[in-house]
Structures are given as C-alpha cells and as structure tokens.
Design an enzyme around this catalytic site. Structure first.
Site, short mmCIF file in Angstrom:
data_model
loop_
_atom_site.label_atom_id
_atom_site.label_comp_id
_atom_site.label_asym_id
_atom_site.label_seq_id
_atom_site.Cartn_x
_atom_site.Cartn_y
_atom_site.Cartn_z
N CYS A 163 0.83 -1.21 0.00
CA CYS A 163 0.00 0.00 0.00
C CYS A 163 0.86 1.25 0.00
CB CYS A 163 -0.92 0.01 1.22
SG CYS A 163 -0.03 -0.04 2.77
N CYS B 274 -2.49 -3.36 8.83
CA CYS B 274 -2.04 -2.01 9.19
C CYS B 274 -1.50 -2.00 10.63
CB CYS B 274 -3.16 -1.01 9.04
SG CYS B 274 -4.11 -1.18 7.53
#
Ligand code: FES
Length: 147
Positions: free
Chosen positions: A38, A108
């Site tokens: 990402c 994350c």
C-alpha cells in the site's frame, strides 16, 4: 474478538485526534517500517531512561486511517512500559485497545508492532544490549505477512 466491518469509535477518535504525533530529538531508538503493497510507512521514536523504561513515544505515519490510529494507540500503550513489556505489545493488543479493526485493515496494525520492535532494536544496538526475544526488524511488513 468478534469481527468488525467498520471502524470503531475508538479508531475514529485516534484517527481524527491522534496522540503523540511528531518526533523525539535524539531518541533512544527509532524504527521505520513500510508496507510495499500500500506504500504506507510508519516511524516510531522512543525515549528510554536508564532503567529501561519508555518515558516517551512519538510517531510519524504516512498511511491509511487505520495505520494512523494504530500508531497513536501503540505509542500510548508503550509509554511507561519497560523494554521487555514493550516487546510484548502485539498488533492484537493494539487492535483490542482500539475495539477491533475490519479484517482488511489488520495488516495495518502489524506496522505498529513492527515499528516498536524496530525502535527497540535500534535502542539495543546503540546501547550494546540484548533484549531477549527481540528479532531483527524487517523493513517491509510484507516479509512477515503470509501470502
Ligand atoms: Fe497501508 Fe493501512 S492500508 S497500512
């Protein structure tokens, strides 16, 4: 922990009003971890005293809302901990403290765990000490995520 599909109030709070944003001058340890998939990057700074207690923690995160919220919570959790306790702050602990994350955002929170580990590693190297159980940090979290 039950699966959540949207952000909890705590996640939204830490995203909109993140704690401990910034950097520490002359930190005892600093750790940077990225996620090539990402493109997000998290950096955590630690100020550790002579008794190996984390006195302060700050972060800079260039990433998604969940990455910001997990950095904020991770820096809150790590303050006041000994380096050995800090090592035990897992991404699960960070997620639990935030009342969960949607499954697609779990990775994350791994950035937060790894950034703390990287900062502890830096601290240990600078001081010539070994923190039992601490493994060399990864630069990219994908090295740890099973594909
Ligand atoms: Fe990259 Fe969240 S999507 S850290």
């Amino acid at each position: 922990m039950s699966q959540v599909t949207e952000y909890s109030e705590k996640v939204m709070d830490h995203f909109s009003n993140p704690r401990n944003v910034g950097e520490i001058e002359n930190p005892s340890g600093v750790g940077t971890v990225g996620n090539a998939k990402c493109g997000d990057i998290m950096r955590i700074y630690l100020d550790i005293d002579e008794n190996q207690i984390v006195q302060d923690a700050k972060f800079k995160t260039f990433g998604c809302g969940a990455a910001v919220a997990t950095s904020s919570m991770a820096t809150e959790l790590v303050k006041g901990k000994s380096v050995n306790e800090a090592l035990k702050i897992t991404n699960k602990a960070v997620m639990e403290a935030l009342d969960g994350l949607p499954p697609v955002k779990v990775h994350c929170s791994l950035l937060a765990e790894e950034a703390i580990h990287a900062a502890l590693w830096d601290y240990a190297e600078k001081n010539g000490i070994t923190i039992e159980g601490l493994e060399p940090p990864v630069k990219d979290i994908e090295e740890k995520v099973e594909v």
